[in-house]
Design a protein around this motif. Structure first.
Motif, PDB file in Angstrom:
ATOM      1  N   ASN A   1       1.049  -1.188   0.095  1.00 29.10           N
ATOM      2  CA  ASN A   1       0.179  -0.183   0.108  1.00 29.10           C
ATOM      3  C   ASN A   1       0.770   1.106   0.011  1.00 29.10           C
ATOM      4  O   ASN A   1       0.618   2.342  -0.850  1.00 29.10           O
ATOM      5  N   ALA A   2       1.898   1.336   0.782  1.00 29.77           N
ATOM      6  CA  ALA A   2       2.907   2.567   0.952  1.00 29.77           C
ATOM      7  C   ALA A   2       3.261   2.728  -0.418  1.00 29.77           C
ATOM      8  O   ALA A   2       3.611   3.709  -0.926  1.00 29.77           O
ATOM      9  N   VAL A   3       3.743   1.589  -0.923  1.00 26.81           N
ATOM     10  CA  VAL A   3       4.594   1.782  -2.216  1.00 26.81           C
ATOM     11  C   VAL A   3       3.801   1.988  -3.457  1.00 26.81           C
ATOM     12  O   VAL A   3       4.063   2.708  -4.166  1.00 26.81           O
ATOM     13  N   PHE A   4       2.702   1.117  -3.684  1.00 27.45           N
ATOM     14  CA  PHE A   4       1.828   1.213  -4.977  1.00 27.45           C
ATOM     15  C   PHE A   4       0.694   2.056  -4.615  1.00 27.45           C
ATOM     16  O   PHE A   4      -0.031   2.379  -5.527  1.00 27.45           O
ATOM     17  N   GLY A   5       0.261   2.195  -3.477  1.00 24.09           N
ATOM     18  CA  GLY A   5      -0.984   3.201  -3.301  1.00 24.09           C
ATOM     19  C   GLY A   5      -0.916   4.277  -2.569  1.00 24.09           C
ATOM     20  O   GLY A   5      -1.866   4.861  -1.880  1.00 24.09           O
ATOM     21  N   SER A   6       0.297   5.021  -2.561  1.00 26.61           N
ATOM     22  CA  SER A   6       0.574   6.162  -1.863  1.00 26.61           C
ATOM     23  C   SER A   6      -0.161   7.131  -2.606  1.00 26.61           C
ATOM     24  O   SER A   6      -0.787   7.079  -3.622  1.00 26.61           O
ATOM     25  N   ASN A   7      -0.576   8.405  -1.726  1.00 31.02           N
ATOM     26  CA  ASN A   7      -1.365   9.299  -2.398  1.00 31.02           C
ATOM     27  C   ASN A   7      -0.468  10.941  -2.028  1.00 31.02           C
ATOM     28  O   ASN A   7      -0.269  11.270  -1.014  1.00 31.02           O
ATOM     29  N   PRO A   8       0.164  11.361  -3.481  1.00 40.74           N
ATOM     30  CA  PRO A   8      -0.165  11.053  -4.702  1.00 40.74           C
ATOM     31  C   PRO A   8       0.573   9.986  -4.908  1.00 40.74           C
ATOM     32  O   PRO A   8       1.371   9.569  -4.111  1.00 40.74           O
ATOM     33  N   SER A   9       0.684   9.156  -6.180  1.00 40.35           N
ATOM     34  CA  SER A   9       1.491   8.124  -6.433  1.00 40.35           C
ATOM     35  C   SER A   9       2.899   8.362  -6.395  1.00 40.35           C
ATOM     36  O   SER A   9       3.162   9.430  -7.019  1.00 40.35           O
ATOM     37  N   ILE A  10       3.826   7.479  -6.238  1.00 40.62           N
ATOM     38  CA  ILE A  10       5.060   7.635  -6.465  1.00 40.62           C
ATOM     39  C   ILE A  10       5.179   7.293  -8.261  1.00 40.62           C
ATOM     40  O   ILE A  10       4.635   6.576  -8.642  1.00 40.62           O
ATOM     41  N   ASN A  11       6.203   8.135  -8.587  1.00 41.39           N
ATOM     42  CA  ASN A  11       6.656   8.233 -10.111  1.00 41.39           C
ATOM     43  C   ASN A  11       6.638   6.676 -10.497  1.00 41.39           C
ATOM     44  O   ASN A  11       7.352   6.087  -9.822  1.00 41.39           O
ATOM     45  N   ALA A  12       5.661   6.138 -11.582  1.00 42.91           N
ATOM     46  CA  ALA A  12       6.005   4.951 -12.136  1.00 42.91           C
ATOM     47  C   ALA A  12       7.308   4.577 -12.686  1.00 42.91           C
ATOM     48  O   ALA A  12       7.462   3.240 -12.515  1.00 42.91           O
ATOM     49  N   ASP A  13       8.035   5.236 -12.846  1.00 45.55           N
ATOM     50  CA  ASP A  13       9.440   5.010 -13.562  1.00 45.55           C
ATOM     51  C   ASP A  13      10.220   4.544 -12.558  1.00 45.55           C
ATOM     52  O   ASP A  13      11.210   3.540 -12.478  1.00 45.55           O
ATOM     53  N   ILE A  14      10.071   5.094 -11.370  1.00 47.56           N
ATOM     54  CA  ILE A  14      10.814   4.648  -9.933  1.00 47.56           C
ATOM     55  C   ILE A  14      10.469   3.277  -9.374  1.00 47.56           C
ATOM     56  O   ILE A  14      11.332   2.401  -9.367  1.00 47.56           O
ATOM     57  N   LEU A  15       9.216   3.035  -9.502  1.00 45.12           N
ATOM     58  CA  LEU A  15       8.570   1.774  -9.135  1.00 45.12           C
ATOM     59  C   LEU A  15       8.773   0.629 -10.259  1.00 45.12           C
ATOM     60  O   LEU A  15       9.408  -0.443  -9.851  1.00 45.12           O
ATOM     61  N   ALA A  16       8.996   1.098 -11.485  1.00 44.51           N
ATOM     62  CA  ALA A  16       9.132   0.010 -12.412  1.00 44.51           C
ATOM     63  C   ALA A  16      10.673  -0.313 -12.408  1.00 44.51           C
ATOM     64  O   ALA A  16      11.103  -1.612 -12.256  1.00 44.51           O
ATOM     65  N   LYS A  17      11.520   0.660 -12.022  1.00 47.57           N
ATOM     66  CA  LYS A  17      13.065   0.307 -12.037  1.00 47.57           C
ATOM     67  C   LYS A  17      13.281  -0.521 -10.490  1.00 47.57           C
ATOM     68  O   LYS A  17      13.966  -1.476 -10.591  1.00 47.57           O
ATOM     69  N   ALA A  18      12.703  -0.208  -9.394  1.00 46.38           N
ATOM     70  CA  ALA A  18      12.974  -0.697  -8.201  1.00 46.38           C
ATOM     71  C   ALA A  18      12.413  -2.239  -8.089  1.00 46.38           C
ATOM     72  O   ALA A  18      13.001  -3.043  -7.483  1.00 46.38           O
ATOM     73  N   PHE A  19      11.226  -2.529  -8.735  1.00 39.54           N
ATOM     74  CA  PHE A  19      10.698  -3.607  -8.606  1.00 39.54           C
ATOM     75  C   PHE A  19      10.703  -4.510  -9.948  1.00 39.54           C
ATOM     76  O   PHE A  19      10.365  -5.636  -9.987  1.00 39.54           O
ATOM     77  N   ASN A  20      11.550  -4.023 -10.836  1.00 38.18           N
ATOM     78  CA  ASN A  20      11.886  -4.743 -12.182  1.00 38.18           C
ATOM     79  C   ASN A  20      10.542  -5.113 -12.875  1.00 38.18           C
ATOM     80  O   ASN A  20      10.428  -6.169 -13.337  1.00 38.18           O
ATOM     81  N   LEU A  21       9.549  -4.254 -12.364  1.00 38.96           N
ATOM     82  CA  LEU A  21       8.320  -4.553 -13.613  1.00 38.96           C
ATOM     83  C   LEU A  21       8.345  -3.368 -14.639  1.00 38.96           C
ATOM     84  O   LEU A  21       9.054  -2.444 -14.514  1.00 38.96           O
TER      85      LEU A  21
END
Lengths: 220, 220, 220, 220, 220, 220
Positions: A188-208
Motif C-alpha cells: 500500500n505504501a509503495v503502490f498505493g501512496s497518495n499522490p502516487s510515486i513516479n511509475a518509473d521509480i517503481l518500475a526500476k525498483a521492482f523490475n516491473l
C-alpha cells in the motif's frame, strides 16, 4: 474585567475538553491519560495528558477483544488495535495490543513494518505461517509454522507477515512495545501512496514494466 | 602454575586482539572505539570497546568520500557508508554518514527504510526527485525536487527514495542518527529474500499473479 | 453564547498560528513538524507540533547550503546550521546538519562543545587540522590533518575545533545527532558571558593575572 | 582433555575475578555490579557485571565522605567522587555523588562541564558563589550566593563553577545523573591537553598573544 | 476586532502565567524551567517550560535543607524533597535531592519504592540500618549499618528502607535519578489505598485473617 | 605454540557455547539472540548475543501457551512467562508476554510491581477484579471488573493485582514493555525476604505487633 474572567474560564474549560493534544515517551509521572478532540488545534509528539486527578478506570480499559471480526476483505484479515487512540491511559507507557483475525485458507496480514515497535504474537486458534526478513545485505527470511499456544517475535522495523495456511479461522493476540507503533503496509505504501510515486521509480525498483506499475497503482 | 599464567596471559592478548565483539547505545564514557575480528566468537548488541588508552586518531577517521563512485549497476546508484563498520570510533555516538552517487537520467536509490535512523541529505551535484511515504492509513507521499545546496530529511522507519531526474551525475551526502542505521531495500527484502517468501503471500499482498511473483523472485 | 464561541474559535486559530511552542525527543508518530512564533507564550522541552495533516514537503526542506559564506569575521569561519530552527520537520528526529566555511590561512572554528550531540564531519575543500580533547584526568588531544573526502567524528560533549592550515578556502559539511545540538564556544562562554564571571575566578582558573582577565572580558 | 578442562576452568575463574570490563546504560535487571581489573583486556561501554548471586552489600557501599579533605592545592578545592569507579553497584543505575571541599577565601572548583550528567548541589558549610553559563548565542551567566542548606542545579553539559567567598572552609555534597558523569576542566583541557593544542589556535580563540599561550601551556 | 485582540492577549498572558502544565524527559535545550498553577487545565507528561529568556537564578535554587525537621509522627521520620515541584529548573534534567530526618531509637523511613529513580544516600549524623530486597524469585535482603560519611545506593524500583538504630537523631541526604522520582510507601499503598483494596485479596496475599486486614485498613 | 593455539581455540568455543552472558537495552542491530549457560562466568546488563548468522527461527519461538496450568498453590494462580529467559530472540526488543491462570472462586495474582515494565492484559476466560494503586500521596485505587475480551493496563512500577471473582477458571494473556520486566511480589519481598527484614521495622511500617510479624515471616 468579570466578563473577561468568564470568557477565560469558559475558554480554559473548552481547551481542556476539546483540543487534540499530543505528548511524550517515557513516564515522568504514574501515568498520563491522553486527551483528544477532532476540533483540536494544538499538537505535541504523542498526546497531552488529562488532569491526573480526573483519571478513571475507564481510561485504562477497552472491551470487545473476544469478538471474532469479519474478514471478508481483500487480504482476508482484520487487525483490531488497542493503542493510545483506543485506550488513552496507554500514553507514555510504551505498550499496546492487537487482535488479528484471519479467514480460512489464505487469510493474510500482508508484509508490513512497525517503525516504532517490536511485536510478540501468540496464536489462539488456527495454523499460521509467519516470518520476518532481516535487513541488507542478507535479507534472510526467518519463518515458522505456528499452532495454538505458539509464540513468535517480530523485531522492530523489520518486514513481517502472518498467513493462515489452515482451513479454519485463525486468531492471534499480540503485544507491541509502543503506545503508537505505527504500521506501514509495504504494498500500500509503495503502490498505493497518495499522490502516487513516479511509475518509473517503481518500475526500476521492482523490475516491473511501467504499464504493470500503472495498473497496480490504479488498483491500490 | 606459571605455565598456566602464561597461557592465560596469551589467551587474554589473543582475546583482546582477535574477537568480534558487539556493544551498546548511549555513551557511558567519552567514546568506545569498536573492535572486530572475523574469527570472533563473542557478540553483544553493538560492539565491544577498545582499551580507551589505546584509542588513536585513525579510529575516528575515514577517507575517500570525495571520489566519484561507479554507478554502472542495476539501479544506477552507489551508497558509500561511513558507519561503525568503517569507522570504529562511531560506536555509542549515535551518528553516521553516507555518500550517494547517482547515474545521469534515472540513477535511483530505490525505496528503502532505515529501521534505526532518521536521515538528513544535502545535494552536492545534480537534480534529485526525493520523497517519503507516511504510515497507514494515509500513506501520503511527501516529495520535492532538490538542486545543489538543498537539504531534505527522511523520518526514521519511513519508506523513502532519491531519483536522478537530471541528465548529469548527481551526488549527495547524508547524516544518519545511528552508528548502525540498517537498510531494508523494499523490493529486495520482499522479492529477493533468502529463502523466498511463499509466492502466494506476495501475489495476494501485491495483487500480482503467482507466475509474475515467481519471475520477480528469480530475478532478485 | 455564540459570541463566545466565535471568540474561542478565533483564539484557537490564533493559538495554532502564533505561539512559540516547544516539544520532545524520540518519535511517537511519523514526524512532528515544529511550530514557532516570536509572540508565543507557551513553551515545552523542544517544540510543539503542526497538525500532521497540514505537514508539507517544505517543512522537511532547506536550501542554500551550496553557497560559499563570507568568512570575514574574528575567527575566519562561518557555521550555517540546518537544525530544527531552520527546518521544522527535524523535530523529534534526532539529526541535523551544518555547513562550515573557513577562510584561507587560519580560518578557525574555535574550541567548542555540543552538549547534546556527536558530530561527523566531511571535508569538501581545503586542508583542516581538527581535534578533540578527552575528559579528565587524561585530557588527551586526538587530532588529525584532513583533506577533501576525509571524515572525522567528535564525540558528544567533548571540546573540539577545526583549523584551516591550507592557503585556500576550506569547506566542510557535518551531521549532528540532535535536532538542537547546542553550541558552547569555550572562550565566549568563559570570557564573554553576560554578566561577566567574577574576574578572580577566571584569573585563578586560567592562571592569568586579574588585569589580563579584565582585558579579555572587555574584548569578548 | 582433562588438563584442558582444568585450564579452561582456571581461566574462567581468572576472567571472572580479574578483568576490567565495561557495560551499559539503563537497567535490564535489578542491578549490575561492575567488575574491574587493571590487568583487564576486555572493555564495553561502561562495565561488565558481577554474577548477581555474588553481589553483596559492600558493592553498594562507600565510606569516608564525612572527612574534611585537604585543600592545599592550586585551586584550593578537592572533589571526592563516589561514582561507578568507587562503588561498583552504581553501574546502570544512572546516579552518583561527590563531596567537594573548598579552602577559605577563594577555594575554587574551576569552570568545568559534565558531558553526561546534570548536578544538584547542597551546601553544608560556608558561603559559595556558584553559577553556570548558557549556550550560544546568549552565554548568559546564571549565578547565586549559597549558604548552608541552599541547593542549586547545574544543567547537563553547561560550564559551571563554585567559589568560596567566605573566610571559612566550605563543604558541599552533590548528586549527579550518571554513574560516570565525566569531568572536563575547561582550562586544563584547553591549555593543558597532552599533546598541546597548536598555540596559534588558542591565541586566536582566546585573543591572547602566542607567547602568552605558550606560557600558559607550559604551566598547566 | 480590537476587543477580541485584547481578549486574546489577556488570555495568552493568563495562560502563560497561570496554567499547570506538564512536560518531558531528556533535554532538547539547555534547560526547561517548569511552570505550574493550581488553576491550570493543560497537562503534559512532566511540565511545560517557562520562556528560557525569563529563567532566573531562583528557578534553579532552593533553601532550608540545613534545618532539622520535626520527626514527631507515626514513623519517626520526615522526608524533605527538592524535586521539580520545589525547584522548577530541575525539569528535564533527570536529577533531584531529599533530606531525611530520623528520630532517635527507631525513626523509620518505611519500606517503599521509587518507580522512576535510583537513590544514592549519604549519612550525615547517626546510625542507620538500611537495606533493599531484590526481585523474585530470590527476594534477597541486601543490608548494611551506616555511620556518618557512609554512602549506599538503592536500585530503581526495588523495595528499600532506612531505620535509625542509634539513640541520637540521624540525618541523611540523597540524590535521585529523576526530577520526579515518585514514592510508593508499601504499607500505605496496600492497606491505605483510597478506596480500599478488597480485604479478601489482602488477607490471601499477606496470609492474614480478614478481620485483621479490616483493622489495618481502618488505621491507615 | 600450536598446543596453545588449540587451547585458545577450544576455549573460544567453550566460551561461545557455555557462558551465561548479559546485555543491553535498545537495538543496535536487527536483533540480538541472547545466549546463556549455567556455568557462565561473564555477565553484562542483559545478555550477550549469539552470532547473528547462526540465529534461527526457534530463537524467536516458544510453545505451550494454550495449555491450562495447574493452579493448586497458595494463591490459586500461575504465571507462565515468555521473556528473554524463555525466548532468547527477545533480547534488546523491549517486549515480552505472560499467560496467567486463575483458580475459580478467588484465584489471586497478588499485589506486585514490575520495576521495568508496563503491562497490558486481555481476559480470555472468566471474571477478574483488577486494579492498581497510584503513588504517594494519593494512593488511589483504580480498579475494574473484567470479562472475556476486556483489556486493562497497569502502569510501570505501580502495585497491581488480578483476582478471580467468578466461579470458573479464568485465563488472561498480557504483554509487557521489557524483555525482562522483573516481578516484586509485595508480601513475599517484605515478609519473605532472605534474610528476614528486622521485625521491628515491619511491625512499625505495617502497624502490626512484633509477634505477628515473626509469625508472618516464618510462613513466607
Amino acid at each position: 474585567m468579570e466578563a473577561l474572567q468568564i470568557i477565560v474560564a469558559i475558554f480554559i474549560l473548552a481547551l481542556a475538553s476539546s483540543l487534540t493534544f499530543a505528548s511524550d515517551p517515557s513516564p515522568l509521572q504514574d501515568f498520563c491519560v491522553a486527551i483528544n478532540d477532532p476540533k483540536g488545534s494544538l499538537f505535541v509528539n504523542g498526546k497531552f495528558c488529562k488532569d491526573a486527578k480526573l483519571a478513571k478506570a475507564d481510561d485504562f480499559y477497552f472491551s470487545g477483544l473476544h469478538i471474532r471480526k469479519n474478514t471478508s476483505n481483500t487480504f482476508g484479515s482484520t487487525v483490531t488495535p488497542v493503542n493510545v487512540a483506543q485506550m488513552p491511559g496507554l500514553h507514555t507507557l510504551g505498550i499496546s495490543m492487537v487482535r488479528i483475525d484471519y479467514a480460512p485458507n489464505g487469510g493474510l496480514n500482508p508484509p508490513h513494518t512497525h517503525p516504532r515497535a517490536s511485536e510478540i504474537l501468540v496464536v489462539l486458534e488456527g495454523t499460521l505461517h509467519v516470518g520476518f526478513v532481516t535487513s541488507n545485505p542478507d535479507n534472510r527470511l526467518i519463518s515458522k509454522v505456528l499452532y495454538p499456544g505458539d509464540v513468535f517475535v517480530f523485531p522492530v522495523g523489520l518486514i513481517h507477515f502472518q498467513y493462515n495456511i489452515g482451513n479454519t479461522y485463525a486468531v492471534a493476540f499480540a503485544g507491541l512495545s509502543s503506545e503508537n507503533p505505527g504500521v506501514i503496509t509495504i504494498a500500500n505504501a509503495v503502490f498505493g501512496s497518495n499522490p502516487s510515486i513516479n511509475a518509473d521509480i517503481l518500475a526500476k525498483a521492482f523490475n516491473l514494466d511501467r504499464k504493470m506499475v500503472k495498473n497496480l497503482q490504479s488498483e491500490f
